[in-house]
Design a protein around this motif. Structure first.
Motif, PDB file in Angstrom:
ATOM      1  N   TRP A 201      -9.350  -5.072   8.077  1.00 50.83           N
ATOM      2  CA  TRP A 201      -9.094  -4.168   6.818  1.00 50.83           C
ATOM      3  C   TRP A 201      -7.634  -4.251   6.469  1.00 50.83           C
ATOM      4  CZ3 TRP A 201      -6.415   0.393   6.788  1.00 50.83           C
ATOM      5  CH2 TRP A 201      -6.588   1.061   5.674  1.00 50.83           C
TER       6      TRP A 201
ATOM      7  N   GLN B  90      -6.823  -7.523   5.009  1.00 49.61           N
ATOM      8  CA  GLN B  90      -7.378  -7.428   3.257  1.00 49.61           C
ATOM      9  C   GLN B  90      -6.427  -6.531   2.505  1.00 49.61           C
ATOM     10  OE1 GLN B  90     -11.342  -6.180   4.523  1.00 49.61           O
ATOM     11  NE2 GLN B  90     -12.161  -8.016   4.199  1.00 49.61           N
ATOM     12  N   MET B  91      -6.071  -5.481   3.042  1.00 49.80           N
ATOM     13  CA  MET B  91      -5.374  -4.514   2.093  1.00 49.80           C
ATOM     14  C   MET B  91      -3.925  -5.389   1.855  1.00 49.80           C
ATOM     15  SD  MET B  91      -6.206  -1.563   1.776  1.00 49.80           S
ATOM     16  CE  MET B  91      -4.665  -0.542   1.736  1.00 49.80           C
TER      17      MET B  91
ATOM     18  N   THR C  39      -3.293  -8.543   1.937  1.00 48.67           N
ATOM     19  CA  THR C  39      -3.449  -9.937   1.166  1.00 48.67           C
ATOM     20  C   THR C  39      -4.143  -9.379  -0.138  1.00 48.67           C
ATOM     21  OG1 THR C  39      -5.607 -10.022   2.104  1.00 48.67           O
ATOM     22  CG2 THR C  39      -3.853 -11.263   3.100  1.00 48.67           C
ATOM     23  N   ALA C  40      -4.601  -8.340  -0.385  1.00 44.44           N
ATOM     24  CA  ALA C  40      -5.395  -8.172  -1.565  1.00 44.44           C
ATOM     25  C   ALA C  40      -4.520  -8.634  -3.032  1.00 44.44           C
ATOM     26  CB  ALA C  40      -5.709  -6.603  -1.694  1.00 44.44           C
ATOM     27  N   PRO C  41      -3.194  -8.329  -2.893  1.00 49.86           N
ATOM     28  CA  PRO C  41      -2.362  -8.671  -4.153  1.00 49.86           C
ATOM     29  C   PRO C  41      -2.190 -10.328  -4.195  1.00 49.86           C
ATOM     30  CG  PRO C  41      -1.141  -7.255  -2.670  1.00 49.86           C
ATOM     31  CD  PRO C  41      -2.378  -7.523  -2.161  1.00 49.86           C
TER      32      PRO C  41
ATOM     33  N   GLU D 214      -5.401 -16.148  -4.596  1.00 53.93           N
ATOM     34  CA  GLU D 214      -6.452 -16.935  -3.778  1.00 53.93           C
ATOM     35  C   GLU D 214      -5.458 -18.275  -3.009  1.00 53.93           C
ATOM     36  OE1 GLU D 214      -9.170 -16.032  -2.473  1.00 53.93           O
ATOM     37  OE2 GLU D 214      -8.935 -14.186  -3.380  1.00 53.93           O
TER      38      GLU D 214
ATOM     39  N   LYS E 203      -4.174 -17.089   2.218  1.00 49.04           N
ATOM     40  CA  LYS E 203      -4.873 -15.660   2.398  1.00 49.04           C
ATOM     41  C   LYS E 203      -6.117 -15.929   3.003  1.00 49.04           C
ATOM     42  CE  LYS E 203      -6.979 -12.365  -0.869  1.00 49.04           C
ATOM     43  NZ  LYS E 203      -7.250 -11.923  -2.077  1.00 49.04           N
TER      44      LYS E 203
ATOM     45  N   LEU F 264      -6.983 -13.990   6.391  1.00 49.36           N
ATOM     46  CA  LEU F 264      -7.980 -13.384   6.884  1.00 49.36           C
ATOM     47  C   LEU F 264      -8.984 -13.929   8.187  1.00 49.36           C
ATOM     48  CD1 LEU F 264      -9.422 -12.803   3.075  1.00 49.36           C
ATOM     49  CD2 LEU F 264      -8.634 -11.225   4.789  1.00 49.36           C
TER      50      LEU F 264
END
Lengths: 236, 336, 444
Positions: free
Chosen positions: C395, C398-399, C401-403, C406, C410, C414
């Motif tokens: 989680w 993900q937070m 790497t969200a911005p 791809e 990334k 993950l």
């Protein structure tokens, strides 16, 4: 009276628990030999360690050439010209004699060959064994290495904690002769001795400690002549 | 009776592999033994330090390869080695600053330091897995063989071949250079001598004005160099896998203890003792024996004392024997 | 040298504080149940119970006696082996094929070692003694292999796809738990006889090695428990979910209370396991607390706190260490058997020292070495973290790497989130050692 070369003045303190030293004063003049004697547990070694800064003093001061060095670490005192030979574990057993001497001079950045030559002249046997591991030497030779290592910083004061512990009487005499020689070069000697009689014979100044306090203080000769000292501490 | 073929078989399957493996173990054990000698605890993170060092070397190797730089017939990883050592040294110095230094200050018992090193091991293991994953990484390039079995047979006309892989030769040569450098450093330089003095008698070293922080820092740097080199050579020779480096901890400590903890020369001897025992006990001697004895006496079985899966048991057995019968090891290390 | 003597001083915790801490950990589980699923929460509870028992065993060795053994994994695995030997179904024909040979071989091996020890002890010092001992060992080894190898080959050739091992006794699986303790105790005795008395670092290395060897044996000796081919479908001490779901009475009951029968059955099975484990845990705590308060326990701690003076007072330090080492290992063995029972399978390939040795150590240190309740608290807290750090790490990543665009970085981040748990455990261990070396519940 002029201030002595090195003085532990009215020292009181211990290893954290109860005080071992009580208002104890030890001093040595330039080029002289001062000896601390006394019964077992009198705090002889503790007094010497206090002068060298290995325990914290609650009261009193240590002064070298009039300079207050009470708060300095032992390492800093080495840099100031004091050298200390512990009673045990006083050599690097796995290193050669020469390397021991080099390590003694670790703080010096100048040429040390001359000092090493002087040590070899003082202890000729060490020159013969210079490439041998110090741990392989006999007890007396090890003490010579230990004293030699301490001399490598060209100290003004040499402190010896029971240098003759565990060596034969012949070796002891020899070692005392060498110590006198060292003193003649102008180095002050402060030593703790178990063999009180022999030590006082070569001492300019003697301190008899009992229970961490000064009991008798006089020249070595005077102490030897004092009937009370003889009866109580020199076995008659 | 065919002594020559028996000898070549022995060299090919036992001597050469054991020599390379022994060199790798020796370098690993040297690092462990130095840390023990100076910092006075068994560093359980040493295996993972090797893994970390190897990983950085692999990353630099990939970088060099991407730039099109190669080292001719030699593996590119050798060029990347200095960079890997530098990064690993920085990591170890940072670890010392952030973790170990406090315990030296408070004079913690060695067993506490061992436990602390367990924590460091966890973190390093995690970092390595995080960055490079858990899979097998093969980063060997350059020439594969110095001499292949076929070439050897052609040259000598013998039945048996002797293959020497480039990685094996590189391992031995690099290890010899590393050991020579280390011993020159310890024996001849002022800093090296002060390290030996510190390891020998810490109190007296302090009295002589040796700076303990400096000694400790230099030790970590050397340990980083040794661990990275050992790990890289092992990875070149076999392959890189995060977990196998943790498992190397046992043979490495066995080597260090067999040689005498704290004794550099002992660590080298111990490395080879462990490596040769491991290979010899787990090698199937059938072929060698068949060449030596008359045909009628040729063995039916493999004549393998133990399956290779039990190689850990070999280093372990040697370790126990040494601990029970000569606790200070072959070269009188610090002990008990 | 022990937990109690670790540097900084923490004042003993009050009972209220201890209760608060247990309540806090319990809350973690309740939240897991409410926000994720009760099934998951109970699964974590069950392994936490088992981990707590393992931690109790380690605590006996380290907290009570100051023994630094890192062979925990080996004893866990031996406990698992006991489950197969005691409760797996017998393999038809296996005994007739090679049973006697294997037993004979093992006896020969034991005799060889005994003879070697005898020779070593009785012969006068000198070179001859070494040679004679080596000769006995070598001769014995070849005799052992001559008897043992054909028997093993015969057993392993017997129906290798599904068996190839000697098989178990087919006894009730609960009997395997004490058997696991006994097996671990026997191994610990042999290990302790040789390795105890070494200085702390050496004992650690030696036990680390032993654990690896035990795992190697279990992986490679297929005749014993099929090695890496694993033994599956071990019997259970509790009913099967499938059977419950097929029972009309149960489905009836579940629907009446508004439960999904599938979920209800699996929760009930987990609750039954939890009850069994809890009984064992409480019994062990009661036993060890009683032992600790007895003169024996006081002597143990006296030895730990000052080995030299205890020895000077005539205490047989080595013997006491052996006792506690064997007892602690037995407790770990019991837990190992319980774990294999819970899994219903023995998979030697899954025993990893990071998980089964060092994680247990983290539990003991975090909980408070020398304190049994500390071990339990540490067991629950650390096991919960071990399970939950992975999704939490994912989680977190993900937070982070969200911005990010791809790309390989990334994806890599993950993918690597799973490895966060090792780092987390290491950081927790370091933080506790540094700032709270006596753990959450310090020794009284």
């Amino acid at each position: 009276m002029a201030e002595p070369f090195l003085i532990g003045d009215a020292m009181t303190g211990g290893y954290g628990g109860a005080d071992i030293l009580h208002d104890c004063t030890i001093a040595v003049e330039k080029g002289e030999i001062a000896v601390i004697v006394g019964p077992n547990g009198a705090g002889k070694s503790t007094a010497m360690k206090a002068v060298f800064g290995m325990l914290k003093l609650r009261k009193g001061a240590v002064r070298l050439k009039g300079e207050d060095i009470t708060t300095l670490t032992p390492q800093a005192r080495v840099a100031k010209g004091m050298a200390f030979v512990p009673q045990t574990h006083n050599i690097f057993t796995s290193m050669t004699v020469e390397e021991n001497l080099e390590m003694g001079a670790f703080l010096r950045r100048d040429d040390i060959t001359e000092t090493m030559e002087q040590v070899y002249e003082l202890f000729p046997i060490l020159r013969q064994k210079r490439y041998q591991a110090a741990g392989e030497l006999s007890g007396g030779q090890r003490q010579q290495v230990a004293v030699g290592r301490a001399l490598m910083t060209r100290p003004s004061v040499l402190m010896l904690d029971e240098p003759t512990a565990g060596v034969s009487p012949i070796v002891m005499d020899e070692l005392f002769d060498r110590i006198i020689e060292v003193a003649r070069t102008g180095i002050s000697i402060l030593m703790v001795e178990q063999n009180a009689r022999q030590a006082l014979e070569i001492a300019d100044k003697g301190y008899v400690l009992v229970q961490g306090a000064n009991r008798f203080t006089d020249t070595g000769k005077a102490l030897m002549a004092d009937p009370e000292v003889r009866r109580s501490f020199l076995g008659g | 009776m065919d002594i020559l073929n028996a000898l070549v078989t022995f060299l090919n399957f036992v001597f050469v592999p054991a020599l390379a493996y022994g060199a790798q173990l020796a370098l690993g054990a040297l690092g462990a033994t130095l840390i023990y000698g100076i910092l006075r605890f068994s560093n359980f993170a040493h295996g993972d330090t090797m893994a970390f060092g190897t990983m950085t070397v692999i990353l630099f190797t990939w970088g060099l390869q991407a730039l099109g730089i190669s080292f001719g017939p030699l593996p590119t990883a050798l060029l990347a080695l200095p960079f890997g050592i530098a990064v690993t040294a920085m990591l170890l110095l940072a670890t010392d600053r952030g973790v170990y230094r406090y315990y030296r200050r408070v004079k913690a018992a060695p067993v506490i330091l061992v436990m602390v090193s367990l924590g460091v091991m966890f973190i390093m293991n995690g970092i390595v897995r995080f960055i490079i994953g858990v899979g097998d990484v093969n980063f060997t390039d350059g020439e594969r063989f110095i001499i292949t079995a076929g070439q050897f047979r052609e040259m000598t006309g013998l039945q048996e071949g002797l293959a020497i892989r480039m990685t094996q030769a590189v391992t031995v040569v690099v290890a010899v250079i590393a050991v020579a450098l280390l011993f020159w450093f310890l024996q001849k330089t002022r800093t090296g001598k002060s390290m030996r003095a510190f390891s020998d008698n810490e109190d007296l070293a302090l009295l002589s004005g040796i700076n303990p922080d400096r000694v400790v820092a230099v030790t970590w740097i050397i340990a980083a160099a040794l661990a990275t080199t050992a790990g890289t050579l092992y990875g070149l020779d076999k392959s890189f896998k995060a977990f196998t480096y943790f498992q190397l901890l046992l043979p490495i400590f066995a080597a260090a203890i067999v040689g005498g903890l704290g004794s550099p020369i002992g660590a080298i001897a111990g490395g080879f003792v462990i490596a040769f025992s491991e290979v010899m006990v787990t090698y199937a001697w059938k072929k060698v024996i068949t060449y030596i004895v008359p045909e009628s006496m040729a063995p039916e079985g493999l004549v393998q004392l133990m399956s290779t899966d039990y190689k850990f048991a070999v280093s372990f057995a040697i370790l126990i024997i040494v601990l029970l019968f000569m606790p200070t090891g072959l070269f009188k290390g610090k002990s008990v | 040298m022990s937990g109690a003597q670790m540097t900084a001083q923490a004042s003993a915790q009050t009972p209220a504080k201890v209760a608060m801490m247990f309540a806090g950990v319990a809350l973690l589980f309740v939240l897991t149940g409410m926000f994720q699923s009760w099934n998951l929460a109970l699964a974590i509870v069950n392994m936490a119970l088992i981990s707590s028992i393992m931690a109790l065993g380690v605590n006996m060795q380290w907290g009570y006696a100051g023994l630094f053994s890192v062979g925990t994994m080996g004893f866990v695995a031996l406990g698992g082996l006991a489950v197969v030997l005691v409760s797996a179904a017998p393999v038809p024909g296996a005994w007739a094929l090679g049973g006697p040979g294997i037993v004979m071989g093992l006896i020969l091996g034991a005799l060889t070692i005994a003879a070697a020890i005898f020779v070593w002890a009785r012969m006068p010092r000198g070179r001859m003694r070494g040679f004679a001992t080596a000769a006995v060992l070598l001769g014995g080894f070849f005799a052992f292999r001559a008897v043992f190898d054909p028997a093993v080959a015969a057993v392993e050739a017997n129906n290798p796809a599904t068996a190839g091992n000697l098989g178990g006794l087919g006894l009730p699986v609960l009997l395997a738990w004490p058997a696991g303790g006994l097996l671990a105790a026997a191994a610990a005795w042999a290990i302790g006889k040789t390795a105890l008395g070494l200085r702390s670092d050496y004992l650690a290395i030696a036990t680390l090695g032993i654990a690896e060897i035990i795992i190697a044996v279990m992986k490679n000796e297929d005749w014993l428990a099929r090695g890496v081919k694993n033994v599956i479908s071990l019997p259970r001490p509790v009913p099967y979910e499938v059977d419950m779901q097929q029972s009309a009475a149960f489905v009836d009951w579940a629907t009446r209370w508004g439960f999904d029968p599938a979920t209800a059955s699996s929760i009930i099975v987990k609750l039954l396991y939890a009850a069994l484990f809890l009984i064992v845990l409480l019994a062990l705590i009661w036993l060890s607390e009683t032992a600790l308060k007895s003169p024996w326990g006081r002597m143990m701690r006296a030895i730990r706190d000052n080995e030299v003076s205890a020895a000077a007072m005539g205490k047989d330090v080595k013997r006491r260490h052996l006792q506690i080492f064997v007892l602690g290992s037995a407790v770990i063995g019991i837990a190992g058997a319980m774990m294999t029972t819970l899994d219903s399978q023995l998979t030697p390939g899954t025993y990893q020292p990071l998980r089964f040795t060092f994680l247990i150590w983290v539990m003991v240190i975090v909980g408070g070495s020398g304190n049994n309740w500390g071990s339990v608290l540490g067991g629950f807290l650390i096991w919960w973290l071990w399970v939950m750090v992975e999704p939490m790490g994912l989680w977190l990543i993900q937070m982070v790497t969200a911005p990010m665009a791809e790309g390989w970085l990334k994806t890599h981040l993950l993918d690597s989130a799973a490895h966060m748990r090792l780092m987390t455990m290491g950081i927790i261990l370091l933080l506790v050692l540094r700032f709270s070396p006596r753990g959450l519940i310090p020794e009284k």
